[in-house]
Design an enzyme around this catalytic site. Sequence first.
Site, mmCIF file in Angstrom:
data_model
loop_
_atom_site.group_PDB
_atom_site.id
_atom_site.type_symbol
_atom_site.label_atom_id
_atom_site.label_comp_id
_atom_site.label_asym_id
_atom_site.label_seq_id
_atom_site.Cartn_x
_atom_site.Cartn_y
_atom_site.Cartn_z
ATOM 1 N N HIS A 140 -59.482 25.628 42.241
ATOM 2 C CA HIS A 140 -58.287 25.956 41.471
ATOM 3 C C HIS A 140 -58.210 25.119 40.205
ATOM 4 O O HIS A 140 -57.859 23.933 40.238
ATOM 5 C CB HIS A 140 -57.042 25.747 42.333
ATOM 6 C CG HIS A 140 -55.767 26.062 41.636
ATOM 7 N ND1 HIS A 140 -54.588 25.418 41.896
ATOM 8 C CD2 HIS A 140 -55.478 26.973 40.649
ATOM 9 C CE1 HIS A 140 -53.631 25.890 41.121
ATOM 10 N NE2 HIS A 140 -54.155 26.835 40.355
ATOM 11 N N GLU A 152 -58.283 21.501 41.888
ATOM 12 C CA GLU A 152 -58.041 21.407 43.333
ATOM 13 C C GLU A 152 -59.195 22.110 44.047
ATOM 14 O O GLU A 152 -59.519 23.253 43.731
ATOM 15 C CB GLU A 152 -56.726 22.084 43.709
ATOM 16 C CG GLU A 152 -55.490 21.304 43.296
ATOM 17 C CD GLU A 152 -54.203 21.983 43.760
ATOM 18 O OE1 GLU A 152 -53.369 21.312 44.362
ATOM 19 O OE2 GLU A 152 -54.040 23.197 43.501
ATOM 20 N N ASN A 190 -48.982 23.893 43.132
ATOM 21 C CA ASN A 190 -47.926 24.903 43.038
ATOM 22 C C ASN A 190 -46.869 24.782 44.121
ATOM 23 O O ASN A 190 -45.770 25.298 43.961
ATOM 24 C CB ASN A 190 -48.546 26.306 43.036
ATOM 25 C CG ASN A 190 -49.097 26.645 41.679
ATOM 26 O OD1 ASN A 190 -48.545 26.269 40.654
ATOM 27 N ND2 ASN A 190 -50.218 27.353 41.637
#
Length: 285
Positions: A140, A152, A190
Amino acid sequence: MNVKTVMVVGAGQMGSGIAQVFISAGYDVYLHDKAESQLEKGIDNIKANLKRQVDKGRMKQTEADEAFGRLVPSSELEDGSKADLVVEAAIENMDIKKDIFQQLDECTPPHAILATNTSSLPITEIAAATLRPKQVIGMHFMNPVPVMKLVEIIRGLATSDDVFQTVQTTALSLQKKPVEVNDFPGFVSNRVLIPMINEAIYAVHEGVASVEDIDQVMTLGMNHPMGPLTLADFIGLDTCLYIMETLHDGLGDDKYRPCPLLRKYVKAGWIGKKAGRGFYQYHEE
């Protein structure tokens, strides 16, 4: 495994940014998008960004030319047959991602690692769409990819240690900082960021303060480089809503309930900068 050739699936803002950092680091990259117009736009964005690096003195013109020469446009997913690593950066939709991974599983070499740039969806579920779950992993990147250092790295339930190490080493070669995160909805970035944005939207919805003032509180008071509502427009309100729904469904806690105003804006098509209107209005220059 030594990664030399990469395919990036999806030539949007994230995909083109990912392709740019790979070619700048010396990798051969196939940038794929089934929409020819999007593919052309993605390539144009990369060319413009490399030029900007040259203009700012961060890259020599010869280096930019060499990097751009390593980029190959791809309209066929079968070009993945040449890839050691695939990074999928398509829309944040589980059905679409599963379909892409099923196709990649069939057309990529047996040794290829299949990574997804999903910002919230379960890696284990995506991996289950393939016959090589040990070689599926989350990678990510943060937006804008060429600027942000974090990646990530998320293991699925079956992801092998060798695959994790290869992806970690690859991220380091891009001058990124890889951080290992477990496979939970929203991961870390997130799970923390999007509920903060959602709470800022609740503050607008409840009339606590204006959009501009809420952003100022966070930039001036919390030293954030960008206010949460400006950031929401930049991310895309549709994407913010999808991630909130993923958190709400996956964790089952009402604290992740999307704000009704967020739903209303998305239904109105006011989804942020890419649409010309979100919490702010944008005009083409």
